[in-house]
Design an enzyme around this catalytic site. Structure first.
Site, PDB file in Angstrom:
ATOM      1  N   TRP A 204       0.877  -1.161   0.000  1.00 27.34           N
ATOM      2  CA  TRP A 204       0.000   0.000   0.000  1.00 27.34           C
ATOM      3  C   TRP A 204       0.929   1.230   0.000  1.00 27.34           C
ATOM      4  O   TRP A 204       1.524   1.554   1.028  1.00 27.34           O
ATOM      5  CB  TRP A 204      -0.855   0.021   1.250  1.00 27.34           C
ATOM      6  CG  TRP A 204      -2.093  -0.823   1.332  1.00 27.34           C
ATOM      7  CD1 TRP A 204      -3.353  -0.353   1.579  1.00 27.34           C
ATOM      8  CD2 TRP A 204      -2.231  -2.256   1.256  1.00 27.34           C
ATOM      9  NE1 TRP A 204      -4.256  -1.405   1.641  1.00 27.34           N
ATOM     10  CE2 TRP A 204      -3.584  -2.583   1.440  1.00 27.34           C
ATOM     11  CE3 TRP A 204      -1.317  -3.302   1.027  1.00 27.34           C
ATOM     12  CZ2 TRP A 204      -4.057  -3.893   1.410  1.00 27.34           C
ATOM     13  CZ3 TRP A 204      -1.792  -4.610   0.986  1.00 27.34           C
ATOM     14  CH2 TRP A 204      -3.135  -4.890   1.174  1.00 27.34           C
ATOM     15  N   ILE A 240       1.427  -3.279  -6.479  1.00 26.54           N
ATOM     16  CA  ILE A 240       1.344  -1.980  -5.814  1.00 26.54           C
ATOM     17  C   ILE A 240      -0.116  -1.566  -5.680  1.00 26.54           C
ATOM     18  O   ILE A 240      -0.875  -1.588  -6.657  1.00 26.54           O
ATOM     19  CB  ILE A 240       2.098  -0.895  -6.613  1.00 26.54           C
ATOM     20  CG1 ILE A 240       3.596  -1.191  -6.667  1.00 26.54           C
ATOM     21  CG2 ILE A 240       1.830   0.496  -6.038  1.00 26.54           C
ATOM     22  CD1 ILE A 240       4.320  -1.046  -5.354  1.00 26.54           C
ATOM     23  N   LYS A 241      -0.502  -1.196  -4.469  1.00 25.72           N
ATOM     24  CA  LYS A 241      -1.827  -0.618  -4.243  1.00 25.72           C
ATOM     25  C   LYS A 241      -1.668   0.890  -4.083  1.00 25.72           C
ATOM     26  O   LYS A 241      -0.865   1.359  -3.281  1.00 25.72           O
ATOM     27  CB  LYS A 241      -2.479  -1.202  -2.999  1.00 25.72           C
ATOM     28  CG  LYS A 241      -3.858  -0.596  -2.718  1.00 25.72           C
ATOM     29  CD  LYS A 241      -4.389  -0.966  -1.347  1.00 25.72           C
ATOM     30  CE  LYS A 241      -5.716  -0.245  -1.088  1.00 25.72           C
ATOM     31  NZ  LYS A 241      -6.186  -0.390   0.297  1.00 25.72           N
ATOM     32  N   GLN A 242      -2.453   1.634  -4.840  1.00 24.50           N
ATOM     33  CA  GLN A 242      -2.353   3.084  -4.796  1.00 24.50           C
ATOM     34  C   GLN A 242      -3.735   3.704  -4.997  1.00 24.50           C
ATOM     35  O   GLN A 242      -4.600   3.126  -5.656  1.00 24.50           O
ATOM     36  CB  GLN A 242      -1.402   3.578  -5.898  1.00 24.50           C
ATOM     37  CG  GLN A 242      -1.135   5.066  -5.923  1.00 24.50           C
ATOM     38  CD  GLN A 242      -0.579   5.587  -4.612  1.00 24.50           C
ATOM     39  OE1 GLN A 242      -1.341   6.027  -3.747  1.00 24.50           O
ATOM     40  NE2 GLN A 242       0.752   5.531  -4.459  1.00 24.50           N
TER      41      GLN A 242
END
Length: 359
Positions: A204, A240-242
């Protein structure tokens, strides 16, 4: 007889933005990116330093649920009981104080995985670990300390995640915060250990600093979130968390507000690589994930009155930008169980629709 569907189409959910979002051609050509597909693990990860156990975990993640073998992900995250408090998260729908219902929602929603706390997954492990991939969120912010602080503390170990049958671990780094340096070090060590044990890694990549709030909230700026993504893949996050970017020019805004030089960027980021269009802003996030080699999943955000339309819009932007899916929490679990399932399926419809192409 003509049969018509009573459900709105994707274009209808998008409303006045439909033509712009569905027909836009991005500034950075898609040929510059590694795009999701059925062969994702073979094409991207077999050339990396990830061991065979990690490849198996990644393949399980990408081969589960309604989006199985498409290269796209639909994940239920429920770490908000710690991040936002149990009351703020579950008072709107009491059934999710019970961990079993969190897992049941992910299964009924045809998700690729459920990402939640050690406690939730530990309480349900033997019943569900073989039925849906588990992602253990290792660190959290807690809001009982006074005054409230924004820091990420390790609540679980990689070994605990492995023991309960997880296929991946997740963690948050608050880039830009006073604790960022330690968080980077802690998460880097945890991710290295996860890969040793055969677990995939999800980061995150969030921003946290009061200086990012100027004339706009630049926590959602493409240039700053893009760099956070780039730091995230540097410590070998596989995914990837965005948050979806809403603006740009965070570096310049901080410099102007403080009167001091801040960070480093390049004028081409703003003149050639991006525009104000949400697909271009999100594509810049993807570019910073090693040109898409680490998949970008965007978060769904808080629940509100227009959750279904907002979820469709976010999914369309993510998909057309070159991202690999959505991670949707409060929009799904803060409503009736059946409505939560319906929202997951609607998001998945976007990724299964071959007419919605990469911009």
């Amino acid at each position: 007889m003509v049969v018509t569907s009573s459900s709105p189409s994707i274009a209808e959910w998008l409303g006045p933005e439909a033509d712009d979002l569905l027909g836009y051609t991005a500034k950075i050509p898609k040929s510059q990116l590694h795009l999701p597909g059925a062969d994702w693990v073979d094409r991207i990860f077999t050339q990396t330093d990830r061991n065979p156990q990690v490849l198996r975990s990644l393949q399980q993640l990408y081969s589960t649920g309604r989006l199985a073998n498409t290269g796209y992900l639909s994940i239920l995250p429920v770490d908000q009981g710690i991040e936002h408090s149990g009351a703020a998260s579950f008072a709107p729908n009491l059934i999710y104080f019970d961990p079993q219902n969190i897992i049941e929602l992910a299964i009924a929603g045809s998700c690729n995985a459920v990402a939640t706390t050690l406690g939730v997954l530990g309480m349900t492990s033997r019943k569900y670990a073989h039925k849906i991939p588990f992602i253990v969120k290792l660190n959290h912010n807690e809001l009982l300390t006074y005054p409230n602080q924004f820091d990420q503390l390790m609540f679980a170990s990689v070994e605990q995640a492995w023991n309960l049958g997880a296929v991946a671990v997740g963690a948050t780094i608050y880039f830009g915060s006073p604790g960022a340096a330690k968080q980077i070090q802690d998460v880097s060590k945890a991710f290295a250990r996860a890969h040793e044990l055969g677990l995939a890694t999800i980061l995150w990549c969030y921003l946290r600093s009061s200086v990012f709030k100027q004339d706009q909230d630049y926590h959602l700026s493409a240039d700053l979130t893009g760099q956070a993504n780039h730091l995230g893949v540097t410590i070998e996050a596989d995914i990837i968390k965005q948050k979806l970017p809403l603006n740009n020019g965070g570096y310049k805004a901080v410099t102007q507000a403080t009167g001091e030089k801040y960070g480093k960027t390049h004028d081409l980021v703003y003149s050639e690589l991006t525009t104000e269009h949400p697909i271009d802003l999100t594509r810049y996030q993807v570019l910073n994930c090693y040109a898409g080699r680490a998949g970008l999943i965007n978060s769904g955000g808080a629940s509100g009155e227009n959750d279904f339309a907002e979820a469709v819009r976010t999914a369309v932007i993510n998909k057309r930008a070159g991202g690999c899916g959505l991670i949707s929490g409060r929009k799904t679990f803060q409503r009736d169980f059946k409505e939560g399932i319906k929202l997951f399926h609607l998001i998945q419809d976007v990724y299964l629709d071959n007419d919605i192409t990469i911009a």
